[in-house]
Structures are given as structure tokens and as C-alpha cells.
Design a protein around this motif. Structure first.
Motif, PDB file in Angstrom:
ATOM      1  N   LYS A 292       0.839  -1.201   0.000  1.00 34.63           N
ATOM      2  CA  LYS A 292       0.000   0.000   0.000  1.00 34.63           C
ATOM      3  C   LYS A 292       0.873   1.249   0.000  1.00 34.63           C
ATOM      4  N   ASP A 293       1.879   1.250   0.884  1.00 32.80           N
ATOM      5  CA  ASP A 293       2.805   2.394   0.955  1.00 32.80           C
ATOM      6  C   ASP A 293       3.484   2.598  -0.389  1.00 32.80           C
ATOM      7  N   MET A 294       3.881   1.515  -0.985  1.00 36.06           N
ATOM      8  CA  MET A 294       4.619   1.577  -2.244  1.00 36.06           C
ATOM      9  C   MET A 294       3.757   2.182  -3.349  1.00 36.06           C
ATOM     10  N   ASN A 295       2.498   1.766  -3.403  1.00 31.33           N
ATOM     11  CA  ASN A 295       1.601   2.314  -4.410  1.00 31.33           C
ATOM     12  C   ASN A 295       1.419   3.813  -4.231  1.00 31.33           C
ATOM     13  N   ASP A 296       1.254   4.227  -2.958  1.00 34.55           N
ATOM     14  CA  ASP A 296       1.132   5.657  -2.668  1.00 34.55           C
ATOM     15  C   ASP A 296       2.379   6.397  -3.117  1.00 34.55           C
ATOM     16  N   LYS A 298       4.561   5.535  -5.404  1.00 29.24           N
ATOM     17  CA  LYS A 298       4.669   5.608  -6.867  1.00 29.24           C
ATOM     18  C   LYS A 298       3.791   6.727  -7.401  1.00 29.24           C
ATOM     19  N   LYS A 299       2.566   6.781  -6.863  1.00 29.13           N
ATOM     20  CA  LYS A 299       1.616   7.797  -7.309  1.00 29.13           C
ATOM     21  C   LYS A 299       2.187   9.190  -7.048  1.00 29.13           C
ATOM     22  N   LEU A 300       2.760   9.341  -5.880  1.00 34.20           N
ATOM     23  CA  LEU A 300       3.310  10.630  -5.479  1.00 34.20           C
ATOM     24  C   LEU A 300       4.452  11.059  -6.397  1.00 34.20           C
ATOM     25  N   VAL A 301       5.391  10.148  -6.606  1.00 37.33           N
ATOM     26  CA  VAL A 301       6.564  10.483  -7.425  1.00 37.33           C
ATOM     27  C   VAL A 301       6.127  10.834  -8.845  1.00 37.33           C
ATOM     28  N   LEU A 302       5.186  10.029  -9.348  1.00 40.17           N
ATOM     29  CA  LEU A 302       4.694  10.270 -10.699  1.00 40.17           C
ATOM     30  C   LEU A 302       4.066  11.651 -10.806  1.00 40.17           C
ATOM     31  N   ASP A 303       3.204  11.970  -9.827  1.00 41.54           N
ATOM     32  CA  ASP A 303       2.534  13.266  -9.776  1.00 41.54           C
ATOM     33  C   ASP A 303       3.531  14.408  -9.791  1.00 41.54           C
ATOM     34  N   ILE A 304       4.523  14.289  -8.917  1.00 46.39           N
ATOM     35  CA  ILE A 304       5.501  15.366  -8.767  1.00 46.39           C
ATOM     36  C   ILE A 304       6.235  15.605 -10.077  1.00 46.39           C
ATOM     37  N   PHE A 305       6.688  14.518 -10.668  1.00 51.19           N
ATOM     38  CA  PHE A 305       7.536  14.705 -11.844  1.00 51.19           C
ATOM     39  C   PHE A 305       6.762  14.988 -13.128  1.00 51.19           C
ATOM     40  N   LEU A 324       3.795   8.387   4.361  1.00 51.42           N
ATOM     41  CA  LEU A 324       4.889   7.498   3.963  1.00 51.42           C
ATOM     42  C   LEU A 324       6.136   7.660   4.806  1.00 51.42           C
ATOM     43  N   TYR A 325       6.400   8.926   5.157  1.00 53.07           N
ATOM     44  CA  TYR A 325       7.677   9.196   5.823  1.00 53.07           C
ATOM     45  C   TYR A 325       7.483   9.601   7.264  1.00 53.07           C
ATOM     46  N   ARG A 326       6.360   9.149   7.859  1.00 53.62           N
ATOM     47  CA  ARG A 326       5.979   9.696   9.170  1.00 53.62           C
ATOM     48  C   ARG A 326       7.070   9.554  10.232  1.00 53.62           C
ATOM     49  N   ASP A 327       7.866   8.533  10.134  1.00 49.94           N
ATOM     50  CA  ASP A 327       8.883   8.357  11.172  1.00 49.94           C
ATOM     51  C   ASP A 327      10.206   9.027  10.835  1.00 49.94           C
ATOM     52  N   ASP A 328      10.342   9.457   9.597  1.00 54.81           N
ATOM     53  CA  ASP A 328      11.655   9.934   9.169  1.00 54.81           C
ATOM     54  C   ASP A 328      11.758  11.447   9.064  1.00 54.81           C
ATOM     55  N   ILE A 329      10.652  12.092   8.696  1.00 50.03           N
ATOM     56  CA  ILE A 329      10.720  13.533   8.484  1.00 50.03           C
ATOM     57  C   ILE A 329       9.503  14.213   9.060  1.00 50.03           C
ATOM     58  N   GLU A 330       9.541  15.515   9.071  1.00 52.32           N
ATOM     59  CA  GLU A 330       8.414  16.274   9.568  1.00 52.32           C
ATOM     60  C   GLU A 330       7.873  17.094   8.415  1.00 52.32           C
ATOM     61  N   VAL A 331       6.578  16.987   8.151  1.00 50.39           N
ATOM     62  CA  VAL A 331       6.013  17.778   7.066  1.00 50.39           C
ATOM     63  C   VAL A 331       5.084  18.823   7.640  1.00 50.39           C
ATOM     64  N   VAL A 332       5.275  20.053   7.264  1.00 50.94           N
ATOM     65  CA  VAL A 332       4.395  21.109   7.738  1.00 50.94           C
ATOM     66  C   VAL A 332       3.304  21.274   6.695  1.00 50.94           C
ATOM     67  N   ALA A 333       2.088  20.899   7.065  1.00 45.66           N
ATOM     68  CA  ALA A 333       1.013  20.759   6.084  1.00 45.66           C
ATOM     69  C   ALA A 333       0.634  22.057   5.393  1.00 45.66           C
ATOM     70  N   LEU A 352      15.048   0.565  -1.865  1.00 46.86           N
ATOM     71  CA  LEU A 352      15.415  -0.616  -2.666  1.00 46.86           C
ATOM     72  C   LEU A 352      14.955  -1.899  -1.974  1.00 46.86           C
ATOM     73  N   ASP A 353      15.220  -1.978  -0.647  1.00 45.89           N
ATOM     74  CA  ASP A 353      14.801  -3.157   0.107  1.00 45.89           C
ATOM     75  C   ASP A 353      13.301  -3.374  -0.008  1.00 45.89           C
ATOM     76  N   THR A 354      12.588  -2.269   0.138  1.00 41.32           N
ATOM     77  CA  THR A 354      11.135  -2.340   0.107  1.00 41.32           C
ATOM     78  C   THR A 354      10.650  -2.906  -1.207  1.00 41.32           C
ATOM     79  N   GLU A 355      11.284  -2.442  -2.276  1.00 40.41           N
ATOM     80  CA  GLU A 355      10.839  -2.906  -3.591  1.00 40.41           C
ATOM     81  C   GLU A 355      10.981  -4.419  -3.718  1.00 40.41           C
ATOM     82  N   GLU A 356      12.057  -4.929  -3.156  1.00 41.89           N
ATOM     83  CA  GLU A 356      12.240  -6.390  -3.220  1.00 41.89           C
ATOM     84  C   GLU A 356      11.088  -7.115  -2.524  1.00 41.89           C
ATOM     85  N   PHE A 357      10.693  -6.578  -1.382  1.00 38.71           N
ATOM     86  CA  PHE A 357       9.591  -7.200  -0.640  1.00 38.71           C
ATOM     87  C   PHE A 357       8.282  -7.105  -1.405  1.00 38.71           C
ATOM     88  N   VAL A 358       8.095  -5.954  -2.066  1.00 41.64           N
ATOM     89  CA  VAL A 358       6.832  -5.748  -2.755  1.00 41.64           C
ATOM     90  C   VAL A 358       6.650  -6.773  -3.860  1.00 41.64           C
TER      91      VAL A 358
END
Ligand SMILES: Nc1ncnc2c1ncn2[C@@H]1O[C@H](COP(=O)(O)OP(=O)(O)OP(=O)(O)O)[C@@H](O)[C@H]1O
Ligand SMILES: [Mg+2]
Length: 408
Positions: A292-296, A298-305, A324-333, A352-358
Motif C-alpha cells: 500500500k505504501d509503495m503504491n502511494d 509511486k503515485k506521489l513520485v509520478l505526480d511530482i515529476f 509514507l515518511y511519518r517516522d523519518d521527516i516532519e512535514v508542515v502541512a 530498494l529493500d522495500t521494492e524487493e519485498f513488494v
């Protein structure tokens, strides 16, 4: 019915309406041959109830056999319950009668029923429905007339959901449910129990009984007793042995009470936790979440670019980034944030690791759908049999059919 006399006969202390009601139900159901299922947290006092049922039934002159299903190894439980023939397995040097044969005309109490292996559950269901059973290693069908009373300190519906307990057996056992409330829901009984235990231990250890002052009594009554009556009994015994001053104050009691449940891992009620049927289910859960995270992502990256040419992110995208990045970064909405910063901050190796699992998760999911379809086809759409073949409960199968939108 004289509930007080019954309590005296069986040494039951307490006068709360829920306790009295449970005793009434036990006595009322006793003369029938209905199965009884007793549930309640560990230490609530379940063990006396099957004895009440047996003693007030016409079977009281027959045998009463109590079996702790959790204490018998899986490999020998069938033989213990149903017996075996000589040579049925290595070490079976002679024929042996099982408890169901021994208790013919009497009562069997199956304690910790949730621990019964699935294959034994099938045998139990048969003996409950028809009175028939087969010894291990035999093909001869035997008959017995036994009343079954079961008990569990875990919520069996969790075991059913996890595919560990047969739903049909549950309904068969639960013809008459008796629920023993936790001690914290019978606050008026706490002091009565304490006084009785204090008296018993005084006699046992030949010392004057311990007494509580008002604050100590309030503390005892307001404590939530995760280990129920067993815990109260143990603590009363400890204090009776250790404290020289027999007048007990609240601070003294406090030293004997664990201040929260986390100090008592063994007493945490298992039914409050989500259970999984196997490691496989845990793995599926992790993989599906990752997908689910991965699909989100992909959608995000595609949208941005595609749509923004790498410029600032929108509110919508900020939401996904946050997820997606809740534990790693802080986003100011409400501020526009540069996606580059966030993506740069994120460890690329993780992605990369995640992709292998997916990759793996997709194929696992497909496999699962394929297996469910095959099982349903094989059993002409009959979910009950398909679930048995798959080794999951009917409820789990139903959930998966809905989840994957499988034609069934
Ligand atoms: N109402 C009561 N009066 C007197 N003693 C009680 C009462 N309830 C429970 N006890 C005592 O508390 C202890 C625990 O009770 P019991 O063994 O029946 O618990 P249980 O519900 O079977 O727990 P578990 O699920 O862990 O087996 C026993 O020593 C029992 O005698
Ligand atoms: Mg017990």
C-alpha cells in the motif's frame, strides 16, 4: 434454590449478584445433559463450576474427570482422551482406555479448551454430536455417554478468527455459557475474600490473622486485580507470612501490589491482543502494508515529476508524504515544502529493500487468491469445506473473499 448453601458446600466466597447468578445457572443446567462453556479471566474461580454442575446432575455417582488440555502434549492428547490400541504408535505396548471411555456415565471437564489441537477438535465434535469415538490406531467405532463441560480464560472468538478453533465446536460447547466476571467487577467481594484467606492462612501458619486499616482496605478494593482471586489469595498469603506487625496499613499493602499490568506479563489477558493464525499471516500483513505504501509512493513520485516538474508539493501530496515518511521527516502541512529535501533525507537503500519485498508480496497475494479459488472450485463453492482444506476458519475465508473480491 439456596445459593448460600451451595457456596458453603463448595467453599465459594462472595455475594455479588454476578457471582450468585453464575451459581444459579450452573445449578439450573446441571440436571440436563447440555454442554457448558465457562469463560472468565485467569484466576477468577472457574474451576469450581464444573464440579457444581456434576454434583447437581444425575451423573453425580458417575466419574468426574478434569483434563487440562493445555498441559498435555499435542502428540498424546488423542490417546489420552480417546485411548489407543496396542501397537498404534511406538511405545503403545498395550491397549489403553481414554478418558471418554473411563468417564462413561459421568462428566468430563476440559479445561483450557482453546489449546486443543484442531485434529482433536474434530474427534471431540463427533463424540459430542453422536457419542461415537475411535481409539487411536483402531477402526472400530465405540460409544460413550459423557457430559462435557469446557473452560477457557481466553476469548474463543479470537481463536476462531485465527483459524485455531473450530466455530462449529464452539457453538456445540457453548450451549450454555457461564461467564465468571473479573474480580474488579465484584468489588464488594474483595474484602470478603481477603478476610477469608487471612483467616485460613492464620490457621495454616499458626499466627494471628492480619488486619487492614481503613486506607489499606480502600486500596485493596480499588486495585484492579489483573490476576483476580488467585492474585488476591497469593498476596494475602505473602503478607500473612512476612509481616510481623499484624495491623496492615496502605503503604505496606502497596509494596505487595505491582503498580501496573506491565509488571505482570503472564497475566496480560491474551484476548485483548490481536492474534494471527501463523507467522505467515503476520508476514502477509507486513507485506500488504508495504505494498500500500509503495503504491502511494509511486503515485506521489509520478505526480511530482509529471505535473509539477519538481516544483512545490500540494496539500494532497503533503498528506501522502506525511503518511509514507511519518517516522523519518516532519512535514508542515500548511506550508509548501520542497519534495527534494524530503526525498533526499530518506534513505535510498530502504526504498530498494522495500521494492524487493513488494515483488514478493504481489506474488504471495496472487498465490493466496489462486489457492482460495482452487479450494472453492474443488468443493463446489462450499465455504465450510474450502476453509477446512485451506486450514483457515470459515470467517477468515469469508473475509478474504470479500477483501480480494473473489467470485464465490
Ligand atoms: N469465589 C471464590 N471463593 C474462594 N476462593 C476462590 C474464589 N474464586 C477463586 N478462588 C480461588 O482462587 C484460585 C484461582 O481459582 P481457579 O483456579 O478456579 O481460577 P481459574 O478461573 O480456573 O483460572 P485459570 O484460567 O488461570 O485456570 C483458587 O485457589 C480458588 O480456590
Ligand atoms: Mg483454571
Amino acid at each position: 434454590m439456596d445459593v448460600q448453601a451451595i457456596k458453603q458446600r463448595f467453599g465459594i466466597i462472595g455475594n455479588s449478584p454476578v457471582l450468585n447468578r453464575a451459581i444459579e445457572v450452573a445449578v439450573q443446567v446441571a440436571p440436563t445433559d447440555l454442554s457448558v462453556l465457562i469463560t472468565g479471566e485467569s484466576g477468577t474461580g472457574k474451576e469450581i463450576f464444573p464440579q457444581i454442575v456434576h454434583q447437581y446432575s444425575i451423573r453425580k455417582h458417575g466419574r468426574y474427570i478434569a483434563v487440562n488440555c493445555g498441559a498435555i502434549p499435542e502428540g498424546t492428547i488423542d490417546s489420552e482422551l480417546f485411548g489407543h490400541e496396542k501397537g498404534a504408535f511406538t511405545g503403545a505396548l498395550a491397549d489403553r482406555k481414554g478418558y471418554f471411555e473411563e468417564a462413561d456415565g459421568g462428566t468430563i471437564f476440559l479445561d483450557e479448551i482453546a489449546d486443543l489441537p484442531l485434529s482433536t477438535q474434530v474427534r471431540l465434535l463427533r463424540v459430542l454430536e453422536t457419542g461415537e469415538f475411535i481409539k487411536v490406531g483402531s477402526s472400530k467405532v465405540l460409544k460413550t455417554n459423557v457430559r462435557v463441560i469446557a473452560a477457557s480464560n481466553t476469548d474463543l472468538s479470537y481463536a476462531i478468527d485465527a483459524g485455531k478453533f473450530r466455530e462449529d465446536l464452539f457453538y456445540r460447547l457453548n450451549t450454555v455459557p457461564i461467564i465468571i466476571e473479573p474480580l474488579r467487577n465484584r468489588a464488594d467481594d474483595i474484602f470478603l475474600l481477603f478476610r477469608k484467606f487471612a483467616g485460613d492462612f492464620a490457621e495454616k501458619y499458626r499466627m494471628p490473622p492480619i488486619r487492614l486499616d481503613d486506607d489499606a482496605r480502600t486500596l485493596l478494593v480499588n486495585y484492579d486485580w489483573p490476576g483476580n482471586v488467585r492474585q488476591l489469595k497469593n498476596i494475602t498469603e505473602q503478607i500473612s507470612i512476612i509481616e510481623h506487625n499484624r495491623d496492615i496499613s496502605a503503604p505496606v499493602i502497596r509494596t505487595y501490589l505491582p503498580d501496573n499490568r506491565s509488571n505482570l506479563p503472564a497475566l496480560v489477558h491474551p484476548s485483548r491482543e490481536k492474534t494471527f493464525s501463523s507467522e505467515r499471516e503476520i508476514l502477509y500483513q507486513v507485506l500488504f502494508d508495504m505494498k500500500k505504501d509503495m503504491n502511494d509512493l509511486k503515485k506521489l513520485v509520478l505526480d511530482i515529476f509529471q505535473n509539477h516538474n519538481g516544483s512545490d508539493v500540494t496539500e494532497d501530496q503533503a498528506h501522502i508524504i506525511r503518511k509514507l515518511y511519518r517516522d523519518d521527516i516532519e512535514v508542515v502541512a500548511d506550508k509548501k515544502v520542497s519534495p527534494n529535501t524530503h526525498i533526499d533525507n530518506y534513505n535510498k537503500e530502504n526504498i530498494l529493500d522495500t521494492e524487493e519485498f513488494v515483488e514478493e508480496s504481489l506474488s504471495l497475494e496472487d498465490k493466496e487468491i489462486e489457492m482460495i479459488r482452487k479450494a472453492l472450485e474443488k468443493h463446489s463453492g462450499k465455504r465450510k469445506f474450502a476453509a477446512q482444506e485451506l486450514g483457515i476458519s470459515e470467517r477468515t475465508l469469508y473475509r478474504k473473499i470479500k477483501e480480494y473480491n473473489i467470485d464465490a
